[in-house]
Design a protein around this motif. Structure first.
Motif, PDB file in Angstrom:
ATOM      1  N   ALA A  65       1.064  -1.186   0.035  1.00 53.04           N
ATOM      2  CA  ALA A  65      -0.198   0.023  -0.178  1.00 53.04           C
ATOM      3  C   ALA A  65       0.525   1.215   0.143  1.00 53.04           C
ATOM      4  N   MET A  66       0.708   1.966  -0.456  1.00 52.02           N
ATOM      5  CA  MET A  66       1.727   3.351  -0.901  1.00 52.02           C
ATOM      6  C   MET A  66       0.844   4.576   0.117  1.00 52.02           C
ATOM      7  N   LEU A  67       1.588   5.025   1.078  1.00 53.11           N
ATOM      8  CA  LEU A  67       0.797   6.323   1.804  1.00 53.11           C
ATOM      9  C   LEU A  67       1.342   7.496   1.502  1.00 53.11           C
ATOM     10  N   ASP A  68       1.113   8.979   2.142  1.00 47.08           N
ATOM     11  CA  ASP A  68       2.217  10.113   2.131  1.00 47.08           C
ATOM     12  C   ASP A  68       2.539  10.358   3.833  1.00 47.08           C
ATOM     13  N   PRO A  69       3.926  10.285   4.357  1.00 51.17           N
ATOM     14  CA  PRO A  69       3.926  10.266   5.517  1.00 51.17           C
ATOM     15  C   PRO A  69       3.700  11.738   5.700  1.00 51.17           C
ATOM     16  N   MET A  70       2.954  12.711   5.378  1.00 50.10           N
ATOM     17  CA  MET A  70       3.364  13.816   6.090  1.00 50.10           C
ATOM     18  C   MET A  70       1.475  14.461   6.139  1.00 50.10           C
ATOM     19  N   ARG A  71       1.032  13.856   5.090  1.00 52.14           N
ATOM     20  CA  ARG A  71      -0.587  14.243   5.365  1.00 52.14           C
ATOM     21  C   ARG A  71      -1.206  13.559   6.210  1.00 52.14           C
ATOM     22  N   GLU A  72      -2.834  14.288   7.014  1.00 50.54           N
ATOM     23  CA  GLU A  72      -3.931  13.163   7.095  1.00 50.54           C
ATOM     24  C   GLU A  72      -2.608  11.909   7.571  1.00 50.54           C
ATOM     25  N   PRO A  73      -1.942  11.650   8.448  1.00 53.82           N
ATOM     26  CA  PRO A  73      -1.348  10.520   8.385  1.00 53.82           C
ATOM     27  C   PRO A  73      -2.579   9.662   9.502  1.00 53.82           C
ATOM     28  N   ALA A  74      -2.936   9.834  10.418  1.00 52.29           N
ATOM     29  CA  ALA A  74      -4.129   9.457  11.242  1.00 52.29           C
ATOM     30  C   ALA A  74      -5.471   9.037  10.241  1.00 52.29           C
ATOM     31  N   ALA A  75      -5.926   9.782   9.567  1.00 52.93           N
ATOM     32  CA  ALA A  75      -6.854   9.213   8.356  1.00 52.93           C
ATOM     33  C   ALA A  75      -6.452   8.069   7.458  1.00 52.93           C
ATOM     34  N   GLN A  76      -5.198   8.259   7.503  1.00 54.47           N
ATOM     35  CA  GLN A  76      -4.233   7.268   6.497  1.00 54.47           C
ATOM     36  C   GLN A  76      -4.572   6.036   6.760  1.00 54.47           C
ATOM     37  N   ALA A  77      -3.652   6.230   8.573  1.00 51.62           N
ATOM     38  CA  ALA A  77      -3.533   4.939   9.151  1.00 51.62           C
ATOM     39  C   ALA A  77      -4.653   4.660   9.378  1.00 51.62           C
ATOM     40  N   ALA A  78      -5.793   5.048   9.687  1.00 50.94           N
ATOM     41  CA  ALA A  78      -7.222   4.153   9.347  1.00 50.94           C
ATOM     42  C   ALA A  78      -8.007   3.381   8.874  1.00 50.94           C
ATOM     43  N   ARG A  79      -7.346   4.315   7.360  1.00 52.24           N
ATOM     44  CA  ARG A  79      -8.358   3.191   6.310  1.00 52.24           C
ATOM     45  C   ARG A  79      -7.727   2.336   5.791  1.00 52.24           C
ATOM     46  N   LEU A  80      -5.670   2.275   6.638  1.00 52.30           N
ATOM     47  CA  LEU A  80      -4.572   1.237   5.917  1.00 52.30           C
ATOM     48  C   LEU A  80      -5.041   0.343   6.607  1.00 52.30           C
ATOM     49  N   ARG A  81      -5.986   0.483   8.210  1.00 52.77           N
ATOM     50  CA  ARG A  81      -6.412  -1.032   8.686  1.00 52.77           C
ATOM     51  C   ARG A  81      -7.196  -1.441   8.231  1.00 52.77           C
ATOM     52  N   GLU A  82      -8.426  -0.676   7.955  1.00 49.25           N
ATOM     53  CA  GLU A  82      -9.348  -1.274   7.168  1.00 49.25           C
ATOM     54  C   GLU A  82      -9.517  -2.000   6.563  1.00 49.25           C
ATOM     55  N   LEU A  83      -8.571  -1.121   5.272  1.00 47.56           N
ATOM     56  CA  LEU A  83      -8.364  -1.959   4.039  1.00 47.56           C
ATOM     57  C   LEU A  83      -7.825  -3.770   4.178  1.00 47.56           C
ATOM     58  N   HIS A  84      -6.762  -3.404   5.121  1.00 47.41           N
ATOM     59  CA  HIS A  84      -5.668  -4.651   5.411  1.00 47.41           C
ATOM     60  C   HIS A  84      -6.926  -5.940   6.045  1.00 47.41           C
ATOM     61  N   HIS A  85      -7.624  -5.419   6.529  1.00 46.60           N
ATOM     62  CA  HIS A  85      -8.975  -6.344   7.147  1.00 46.60           C
ATOM     63  C   HIS A  85      -9.285  -6.877   5.520  1.00 46.60           C
ATOM     64  N   GLU A  86      -9.431  -5.771   4.934  1.00 48.53           N
ATOM     65  CA  GLU A  86     -10.525  -7.114   3.647  1.00 48.53           C
ATOM     66  C   GLU A  86      -9.696  -7.523   2.390  1.00 48.53           C
ATOM     67  N   PHE A  87      -8.335  -6.929   2.487  1.00 47.50           N
ATOM     68  CA  PHE A  87      -7.485  -7.173   1.056  1.00 47.50           C
ATOM     69  C   PHE A  87      -6.239  -6.621   1.634  1.00 47.50           C
TER      70      PHE A  87
END
Length: 324
Positions: free
Chosen positions: A99-121
């Protein structure tokens, strides 16, 4: 088993809108071409530009917030994962999505979405290309620390674009290595052979949680022979005959046998763009990148295209990377 450790799939609107090449690759094209030349598995991740940026600004070569997506890479990661798991599962089962990420912008929202995605895919690592999106990779030690915590929690390695250009403060290899040293429980790979910077390569060799990949190897050799600014200066450059990319790869594999991971960077094994009124043309092909690997003696070739990749992924056997 030959594993290609660095590949993009999807579409890059910034590159397309500004006349840069390449700008797209789909999963069937990657797997079909790679199989023709003996590749068995692929680490894949999205293209770099994200729809979090305003599209009109991207058309003018600028990066500004205000795009149609509210969370950086939320759309791009899900789009890629659906291509792998739902649209082409017969081909996707041979890939290891990151999964790609932006280390600087909206980190908390990104991390939350990554957790959700990891459960699904399921995905197998995280990817950062901070230069093209002008994001400070150093944010990983501050506001973006949640990504390091996520990587440790889910046992995900992190692959990071690296640079040695003075005008690139976002992905400077020395900065990345400070992050690596400060985060010993997370595994990292720095891309592009640290632009052949011997000092940084030696530092990677000294760190138990660090590797480097040789992605876009042949055009980086072109950069060295033409003394272009994106590779290390001669005083710090790994000693090799850069007129012969095969010999350079062999020398890197001998010097760093447990640290080098082979990856093509397809489709970015080439880069063609109009810059300052002239065309910058650095061209290679997937076939040529694979031929370069095949020129390395068999024991070293297995080490850099199989064993080291499994160590970075922390997978013990080839069967462990064939998801259903």
């Amino acid at each position: 088993m030959l594993i290609d450790g660095h590949n993009h799939i999807g579409a890059d609107l910034f590159f397309y809108l500004n006349g840069f090449y390449p700008y797209a690759q789909d999963l069937p094209a990657l797997v079909t071409e790679g199989r023709r030349h003996g590749v068995d598995r692929w680490i894949v991740f999205p293209m770099v530009a994200t729809a979090w940026f305003e599209l009109a600004a991207m058309r003018q070569g600028q990066l500004r917030p205000g795009g149609p997506e509210k969370i950086p890479y939320a759309f791009e990661n899900e789009r890629m994962l659906r291509e792998v798991y739902e649209l082409f599962p017969d081909l996707g089962r041979f890939t290891l999505p990151f999964a790609m990420l932006d280390p600087m912008r909206e980190p908390a929202a990104q991390a939350a979405r990554l957790r959700e995605l990891h459960h699904e895919f399921p995905f197998y690592g995280l990817k950062i290309q901070a230069t093209m999106i002008q994001a400070d990779a150093g944010a990983l030690l501050g506001a973006g620390r949640c990504f390091l915590e996520l990587a440790e929690e889910l046992n995900l390695p992190i692959l990071m674009h690296s640079s040695v250009v003075a005008t690139d403060p976002w992905s400077e290899a020395g900065l990345l290595l400070r992050i690596v040293a400060a985060t010993p429980r997370v595994r990292f790979c720095l891309a592009h052979s640290c632009r052949f910077d011997r000092v940084y390569l030696d530092q990677i060799a000294s760190l138990p949680n660090a590797w480097f990949d040789c992605s876009a190897h042949r055009i980086h050799c072109q950069g060295a022979t033409r003394e272009l600014g994106f590779v290390a200066a001669p005083a710090r450059r790994f000693a090799a005959d850069y007129r012969d990319p095969n010999a350079v790869l062999h020398a890197l594999a001998e010097a760093y046998p447990t640290k080098l991971i082979w990856g093509s960077d397809t489709p970015f094994q080439s880069y063609v763009a109009r810059e300052n009124g002239a065309v910058m043309s650095l061209r290679s092909t997937y076939e040529e990148e694979i031929a370069c690997l095949q020129s390395v003696p068999a024991p070293l070739r297995t080490q850099i295209s199989h064993e080291n990749t499994l160590a970075f992924l922390q997978v013990k056997s080839p069967a462990g990377i064939l998801h259903s």
